[in-house]
Design a protein around this motif. Structure first.
Motif, mmCIF file in Angstrom:
data_model
loop_
_atom_site.group_PDB
_atom_site.id
_atom_site.type_symbol
_atom_site.label_atom_id
_atom_site.label_comp_id
_atom_site.label_asym_id
_atom_site.label_seq_id
_atom_site.Cartn_x
_atom_site.Cartn_y
_atom_site.Cartn_z
ATOM 1 N N ARG A 166 -39.487 -34.350 15.039
ATOM 2 C CA ARG A 166 -40.812 -33.758 14.658
ATOM 3 C C ARG A 166 -41.970 -34.628 15.669
ATOM 4 O O ARG A 166 -42.057 -35.821 15.129
ATOM 5 C CB ARG A 166 -41.023 -33.686 13.432
ATOM 6 N N PRO A 167 -42.496 -34.043 16.636
ATOM 7 C CA PRO A 167 -43.602 -34.975 17.316
ATOM 8 C C PRO A 167 -44.557 -35.350 16.635
ATOM 9 O O PRO A 167 -45.186 -34.414 15.748
ATOM 10 C CB PRO A 167 -43.840 -33.984 18.719
ATOM 11 N N SER A 168 -45.414 -36.373 16.746
ATOM 12 C CA SER A 168 -46.374 -36.683 15.929
ATOM 13 C C SER A 168 -47.557 -36.012 16.783
ATOM 14 O O SER A 168 -47.453 -35.500 17.674
ATOM 15 C CB SER A 168 -46.795 -38.220 16.263
ATOM 16 N N ASP A 169 -48.566 -35.850 15.847
ATOM 17 C CA ASP A 169 -49.941 -35.338 16.416
ATOM 18 C C ASP A 169 -50.599 -35.990 17.713
ATOM 19 O O ASP A 169 -51.013 -35.277 18.646
ATOM 20 C CB ASP A 169 -51.173 -35.536 15.301
ATOM 21 N N LYS A 170 -50.291 -37.298 17.746
ATOM 22 C CA LYS A 170 -50.725 -38.083 19.010
ATOM 23 C C LYS A 170 -49.881 -37.380 20.376
ATOM 24 O O LYS A 170 -50.193 -37.191 21.428
ATOM 25 C CB LYS A 170 -50.292 -39.667 18.999
ATOM 26 N N VAL A 171 -48.694 -37.252 20.122
ATOM 27 C CA VAL A 171 -47.582 -36.666 21.345
ATOM 28 C C VAL A 171 -48.198 -35.039 21.572
ATOM 29 O O VAL A 171 -48.284 -34.903 22.554
ATOM 30 C CB VAL A 171 -46.366 -36.903 20.844
ATOM 31 N N ILE A 172 -48.259 -34.680 20.592
ATOM 32 C CA ILE A 172 -48.764 -32.994 20.707
ATOM 33 C C ILE A 172 -50.003 -33.039 21.800
ATOM 34 O O ILE A 172 -50.175 -32.307 22.591
ATOM 35 C CB ILE A 172 -48.828 -32.196 19.446
ATOM 36 N N ALA A 173 -50.961 -33.879 21.022
ATOM 37 C CA ALA A 173 -52.187 -33.942 21.664
ATOM 38 C C ALA A 173 -51.903 -34.260 23.289
ATOM 39 O O ALA A 173 -52.764 -33.743 24.221
ATOM 40 C CB ALA A 173 -53.113 -34.575 20.940
ATOM 41 N N MET A 174 -51.181 -35.353 23.465
ATOM 42 C CA MET A 174 -50.932 -35.736 24.775
ATOM 43 C C MET A 174 -50.453 -34.838 25.754
ATOM 44 O O MET A 174 -50.845 -34.539 26.982
ATOM 45 C CB MET A 174 -50.038 -37.057 24.887
ATOM 46 N N LEU A 175 -49.694 -34.114 25.198
ATOM 47 C CA LEU A 175 -49.175 -32.897 25.940
ATOM 48 C C LEU A 175 -49.917 -31.772 26.028
ATOM 49 O O LEU A 175 -49.906 -31.078 27.303
ATOM 50 C CB LEU A 175 -48.023 -32.316 25.309
#
Length: 70
Positions: free
Chosen positions: A57-66
């Motif tokens: 489960r990717p973190s919100d930070k990873v999702i925002a970066m992508l």
């Protein structure tokens, strides 16, 4: 594979042996040794939870970066 279904259902290798028409249980054991389903279940049982398929489960930070990348 049918031998494994009978073995799972009855939990009795002698019944599998009779069903296959074997006179010796050693012959029946050959058919019941390599069940891929049981092997996969055994492998999954020893895999740590964080490595199991579908558990990332990717973190919100990873999702925002992508999402920020063009």
């Amino acid at each position: 594979m049918c031998a494994m279904i009978v073995l799972r259902s009855t939990q009795d290798i002698r019944k599998v042996s009779l069903w296959l028409g074997h006179s010796d249980l050693a012959t029946t054991e050959i058919y019941t040794r390599a069940d891929p389903t049981e092997k996969l279940e055994a492998l999954n049982a020893i895999v740590p939870l964080h490595l199991r398929r579908g558990s990332f489960r990717p973190s919100d930070k990873v999702i925002a970066m992508l999402r920020a990348k063009p």
